[in-house]
Every structure is written in C-alpha cells, then in structure tokens.
Design a protein around this motif. Structure first.
Motif, mmCIF file in Angstrom:
data_model
loop_
_atom_site.group_PDB
_atom_site.id
_atom_site.type_symbol
_atom_site.label_atom_id
_atom_site.label_comp_id
_atom_site.label_asym_id
_atom_site.label_seq_id
_atom_site.Cartn_x
_atom_site.Cartn_y
_atom_site.Cartn_z
ATOM 1 N N LYS A 211 0.669 -1.324 -0.310
ATOM 2 C CA LYS A 211 0.270 0.466 0.357
ATOM 3 C C LYS A 211 0.834 1.203 -0.068
ATOM 4 O O LYS A 211 0.226 2.393 -0.299
ATOM 5 C CB LYS A 211 -1.209 -0.483 1.059
ATOM 6 N N ALA A 212 1.863 0.993 0.647
ATOM 7 C CA ALA A 212 3.030 2.941 1.090
ATOM 8 C C ALA A 212 3.711 2.432 -0.114
ATOM 9 O O ALA A 212 3.437 4.141 -0.988
ATOM 10 C CB ALA A 212 3.226 1.895 1.747
ATOM 11 N N LYS A 213 3.784 1.410 -1.247
ATOM 12 C CA LYS A 213 4.523 1.424 -2.874
ATOM 13 C C LYS A 213 3.695 2.049 -3.407
ATOM 14 O O LYS A 213 4.286 3.139 -3.794
ATOM 15 C CB LYS A 213 4.844 0.405 -3.437
ATOM 16 N N ALA A 214 2.400 2.445 -3.162
ATOM 17 C CA ALA A 214 1.189 2.948 -4.133
ATOM 18 C C ALA A 214 1.250 4.407 -3.550
ATOM 19 O O ALA A 214 0.934 5.260 -5.294
ATOM 20 C CB ALA A 214 0.126 2.176 -3.904
ATOM 21 N N LEU A 215 1.703 4.522 -2.692
ATOM 22 C CA LEU A 215 1.504 6.009 -2.209
ATOM 23 C C LEU A 215 2.689 7.020 -3.048
ATOM 24 O O LEU A 215 2.905 8.238 -2.439
ATOM 25 C CB LEU A 215 1.126 6.291 -1.046
ATOM 26 N N GLU A 216 3.212 6.074 -3.433
ATOM 27 C CA GLU A 216 5.443 6.954 -3.069
ATOM 28 C C GLU A 216 5.139 7.949 -4.114
ATOM 29 O O GLU A 216 5.556 9.216 -3.793
ATOM 30 C CB GLU A 216 6.133 5.905 -3.730
ATOM 31 N N LYS A 217 4.572 8.320 -5.101
ATOM 32 C CA LYS A 217 4.125 9.067 -6.362
ATOM 33 C C LYS A 217 3.674 10.148 -5.729
ATOM 34 O O LYS A 217 3.894 11.012 -6.535
ATOM 35 C CB LYS A 217 3.787 8.758 -7.886
ATOM 36 N N SER A 218 2.696 10.127 -5.199
ATOM 37 C CA SER A 218 1.792 11.500 -4.678
ATOM 38 C C SER A 218 2.061 12.246 -3.337
ATOM 39 O O SER A 218 1.608 12.835 -2.475
ATOM 40 C CB SER A 218 0.677 11.328 -4.151
ATOM 41 N N HIS A 219 2.704 11.517 -2.625
ATOM 42 C CA HIS A 219 3.740 11.890 -1.477
ATOM 43 C C HIS A 219 5.261 12.751 -1.716
ATOM 44 O O HIS A 219 6.156 11.680 -1.721
ATOM 45 C CB HIS A 219 3.939 10.481 -0.333
ATOM 46 N N PRO A 220 5.125 13.790 -0.972
ATOM 47 C CA PRO A 220 6.343 14.534 -1.270
ATOM 48 C C PRO A 220 7.561 13.985 -0.509
ATOM 49 O O PRO A 220 7.761 13.621 0.803
ATOM 50 C CB PRO A 220 6.122 15.885 -1.356
ATOM 51 N N ASN A 221 8.601 14.161 -1.000
ATOM 52 C CA ASN A 221 9.944 13.632 -0.429
ATOM 53 C C ASN A 221 10.456 14.385 0.146
ATOM 54 O O ASN A 221 10.583 15.747 -0.029
ATOM 55 C CB ASN A 221 11.032 13.003 -1.469
ATOM 56 N N ILE A 222 10.145 13.971 2.017
ATOM 57 C CA ILE A 222 10.936 14.994 2.433
ATOM 58 C C ILE A 222 12.556 15.115 2.630
ATOM 59 O O ILE A 222 12.951 15.683 3.903
ATOM 60 C CB ILE A 222 10.470 14.799 4.590
ATOM 61 N N PHE A 223 13.050 14.693 2.318
ATOM 62 C CA PHE A 223 14.047 14.923 2.593
ATOM 63 C C PHE A 223 15.515 15.656 1.242
ATOM 64 O O PHE A 223 14.713 15.413 0.703
ATOM 65 C CB PHE A 223 14.909 12.985 2.320
ATOM 66 N N SER A 224 16.416 15.617 1.246
ATOM 67 C CA SER A 224 16.891 16.419 0.699
ATOM 68 C C SER A 224 17.981 16.009 -0.775
ATOM 69 O O SER A 224 18.641 15.005 0.579
ATOM 70 C CB SER A 224 18.118 18.000 1.535
ATOM 71 N N ASP A 225 18.072 16.661 -1.438
ATOM 72 C CA ASP A 225 19.114 15.528 -2.420
ATOM 73 C C ASP A 225 20.041 15.668 -1.969
ATOM 74 O O ASP A 225 20.753 17.524 -1.617
ATOM 75 C CB ASP A 225 18.955 16.312 -3.968
ATOM 76 N N GLY A 226 21.080 14.867 -2.184
ATOM 77 C CA GLY A 226 22.336 15.137 -1.931
ATOM 78 C C GLY A 226 22.786 14.970 -0.542
ATOM 79 O O GLY A 226 24.178 15.194 -0.360
ATOM 80 N N LYS A 227 22.347 14.772 0.255
ATOM 81 C CA LYS A 227 22.304 14.961 1.464
ATOM 82 C C LYS A 227 22.134 13.208 2.021
ATOM 83 O O LYS A 227 21.448 12.354 1.832
ATOM 84 C CB LYS A 227 21.654 15.534 2.953
ATOM 85 N N PHE A 228 22.818 12.861 2.979
ATOM 86 C CA PHE A 228 23.317 11.508 4.202
ATOM 87 C C PHE A 228 21.688 11.667 4.665
ATOM 88 O O PHE A 228 21.548 12.045 5.961
ATOM 89 C CB PHE A 228 23.651 11.322 4.843
ATOM 90 N N SER A 229 20.534 10.565 4.460
ATOM 91 C CA SER A 229 19.250 11.241 5.194
ATOM 92 C C SER A 229 18.748 9.702 6.421
ATOM 93 O O SER A 229 19.059 9.060 5.837
ATOM 94 C CB SER A 229 18.098 11.693 4.713
ATOM 95 N N LEU A 230 19.324 10.492 7.759
ATOM 96 C CA LEU A 230 18.914 9.434 8.597
ATOM 97 C C LEU A 230 17.761 10.193 9.318
ATOM 98 O O LEU A 230 17.016 11.177 9.571
ATOM 99 C CB LEU A 230 19.984 9.832 9.825
#
Length: 409
Positions: A211-230
């Motif tokens: 179910k989570a996989k189906a939501l990926e496209k509509s859910h904005p990414n909270i992480f920053s490009d180019g950073k290691f995100s913990l």
C-alpha cells in the motif's frame, strides 16, 4: 464451525497510536481464519492523533462499535489542571461505563465465543473482565506492553491501581499473551510460572508495504537531495527514548568535519516540534543538522522509511522488556538501522539477528559512531532480508490456534 470474538481495544483506526497495528492485524487476519471479528473501541474524538488513511473495509462478519470516551488531559481539564484521581486507571477511564453498556448489548446480539482485550490502556482489561463475567465468556488478555509498575513507576497510587487490574487479569483470564519473552519472564517473577502465559511477538505486514508503494508518487519527498538522511519515526521521551547522546555524537562528528549541513540531516517525525531540544541543539551547534516535522499517517511513514538512507531507533533501559513494533517496519524497509539500546535489552536480541543493525548505548556511542563516518559505516551494512516468522499474518495464525484451543475445550 461459526465462531465469534469480541475484541476490546481503546486504540483502533483512525487512532495513530503505536499499538494500533497489532490490534488491527489481529482483527483482520482472524477474520480470514474464520472468525466473526467484533471490535469494541472508543469514539475517534478520544484520540490525540488521527491517521487519515482510507477507512477499513469490513466484511459482512466484521463489526466495529465505538463507545464514548473523554480524555482527561484534553476534555476534562480546566486551564490544564485536573485531579490525579481522574486518570484512574488511565486518562481515558471515562469510557468504562459507556463500553460496558455497549459491550453488554453486543453480547446479547452476537453471543461471542471468546473475549480478547489488549494493553497498553489498562481500562480495556477491566472492561473485558466485567464483560467476561456478564456473559460467562472465556477471556484472553494481551499485553502489548507490560504494566508500568513492572519495570518503572507511574507513582504509588496508579501503580497500585494497575497492580489490582493485573491481579484481576491473571486470576480471571484463560490465557495471557505477552509481546516479548522478557515481559513474560517478569510477570512470572510476579505471579509464578504458568501455562496460562504465552508469547506472540509483534511483526510487520507485507500488505502495508504494498500500500505504501502505491502512495510514493503522490507523497512529496521529505529528504534533501545530496544529503545522507537519517530518519526517526515515533515518539521521544526524556526517560526511555533520549536523543541527546545522539546530538552530542553529531556535534563531535561535525567538529571533526565528518558531517555538516551540506551532506547530512537527521529528521524526527512524530516526536513533537523539537522545542524542548532547541537550546541543546544550539549549544551543540547541530541545530542545522536536526529537524522535527509533524506526524504523518502510518503508511506515509513507511514511505519515508523506504526513502531514507538509514533509520534511527531509540529504546533505552526503561523499555528493556519491550520490542517496539516499529523495528519490524524498519526491518521490512530493507534499510540500515542505527539502534540506541542496552546490550541485554529485548530490542537488542531482535536486532542482533540482522547485519543491517548497528547497536550502541550511551557508554559506547562515541567509540562506535565518532570513529566511523556515518555514511561509510552504513554503506558497509547489509539490508535486513527479514528471516523468521515475523509477518503479522503468522502472528494472527498463532493467536487463532490459541483461541481455537480454548473454545474447543
């Protein structure tokens, strides 16, 4: 053979409490195993945080009944003040009379074969005990968490109340189920060993990941490009889930030029707004590395887990008897996991099964983390590849077998 179970649980969707998934999956999968599943729970106005996932789809032999409940902290306080006795046996104890009234009507209408109830809200066990007496129905009590007095304290008054509820539960319940062997051992120390006690651990549900996989496209990414995100999902507590040693480690990593705001971020979600840590973060010069964001729905949290570079779990000594259900979602996401917990804890016992888990405690955090680049250390770790019977469906199958053994005697 037709069989019906009445389940008593305070937290149930749309509640966003950590205990929901264990209860929800038992409710759903027991139905697949041939049970008519009836949930007696609270009205959603009682819940502090709501999950906005789509409503549960019910089969013809599934029912949800909601009893009125007031939260002492939000509904019955005046200017934030209330009497402590009002939180007896918990802050939602007002649902007891309403649940008993509704539960008796359910018994007359549906004639359940068995009653099941679950902690960590102790009033649920009290309600189930009374309904069991009313209908002369066998009762199974589930302890997702132990009562606080078993491993910590809520004060002498509440500890005494919770002990009385445990005494009632152990004396009346046909079976008592614990989520960890360590909790079962503690209760055996308190009440002596008993064939009445069983263990059904938490787990993860593959359907949630689909179910989570189906939501990926509509859910904005909270992480920053180019950073290691913990990423950390869930609550923090001053005693029991203390992140300050992590902040101190990050401070030293930053001072050694291992990380900075251009290549690293630690995001807490569902742990408050971070106000309580503001001064500490500034003093340690890591306020640009750490952020706190508002809670999200359960499935969207799984999306975030799968997008992060690595995951953080904090389970300090106070919770040594418990394994948070979240660890199984973490493992299911196939990400490296940094776990702050004592070596002998129940959480450590699960984590030690997987090469993807890096364990540390307050004592060894500097040696283990500060001398190893976080990025390099996690890149060497392997995905979890869950082993063992950790699926929620398998857990429900075990419960089904236990329930069948009771109604067949």
């Amino acid at each position: 053979m037709a069989k019906t179970i009445l389940m008593v649980a305070f937290d149930f969707p749309p509640s966003n409490a950590a205990s929901v998934q264990r209860t929800l999956k038992f409710f759903q999968y027991l139905n697949e195993f041939g049970w008519t599943t009836i949930m007696l729970t609270a009205k959603q106005s009682a819940y502090v945080h709501l999950d906005n996932s789509p409503p549960i789809k019910l089969n013809d032999n599934q029912f949800i009944y909601r009893a009125k409940a007031f939260d002492v902290m939000r509904h019955l306080s005046i200017r934030g003040k209330h009497f402590n006795w009002m939180k007896t046996p918990d802050r939602w104890g007002t649902w007891i009379p309403f649940a008993l009234y509704k539960g008796k009507k359910i018994i007359l209408q549906h004639k359940p074969d068995i009653i099941w109830s679950t902690y960590p809200i102790p009033s649920a066990h009290y309600i189930a005990s009374k309904l069991s007496d009313y209908g002369s129905i066998p009762w199974v009590a589930d302890y997702r968490d132990p009562a606080p007095y078993i491993h910590t304290t809520n004060g002498k008054f509440l500890d005494g109340i919770h002990k009385k509820i445990d005494d009632l539960t152990i004396s009346k319940a046909r079976k008592v189920i614990f989520a960890t062997s360590a909790t079962k051992d503690k209760y055996e120390e308190q009440y002596s060993e008993s064939e009445q006690f069983s263990v059904i651990e938490n787990g993860y549900d593959e359907d949630n990941f689909r179910k989570a996989k189906a939501l990926e496209k509509s859910h904005p990414n909270i992480f920053s490009d180019g950073k290691f995100s913990l990423y950390y999902a869930g609550a923090l507590y001053q005693e029991g889930r203390d992140p300050i040693p992590i902040f101190e480690a990050l401070s030293q990593l930053k001072a050694k030029n291992e990380i900075d705001s251009s290549n690293f971020e630690l995001i807490f979600q569902g742990a408050g707004d971070g106000t309580v840590f503001e001064d500490t973060l500034k003093q340690l010069n890591v306020d640009d590395l750490v952020s706190f964001i508002k809670p999200t729905d359960f499935l969207l949290a799984i999306v975030n887990m799968t997008r992060a570079d690595a995951l953080l779990l904090i389970q300090d000594e106070r919770f040594n008897l418990q394994v948070p259900g979240k660890i199984y979602e973490y493992l299911g996401s196939n990400k490296p996991i940094l776990i702050k917990t004592p070596e002998g804890s129940s959480t450590a016992q699960v984590a030690n099964l997987y090469k993807c888990c890096l364990l540390f405690s307050n004592q060894n955090i500097y040696e283990l983390i500060l001398n190893t680049s976080i990025q390099q250390g996690f890149n060497k770790m392997e995905p979890s590849h869950l082993t063992g019977n950790f699926s929620r469906k398998d857990r429900a199958k075990t419960l089904n077998e236990l329930l069948n053994s009771i109604i067949q005697t």
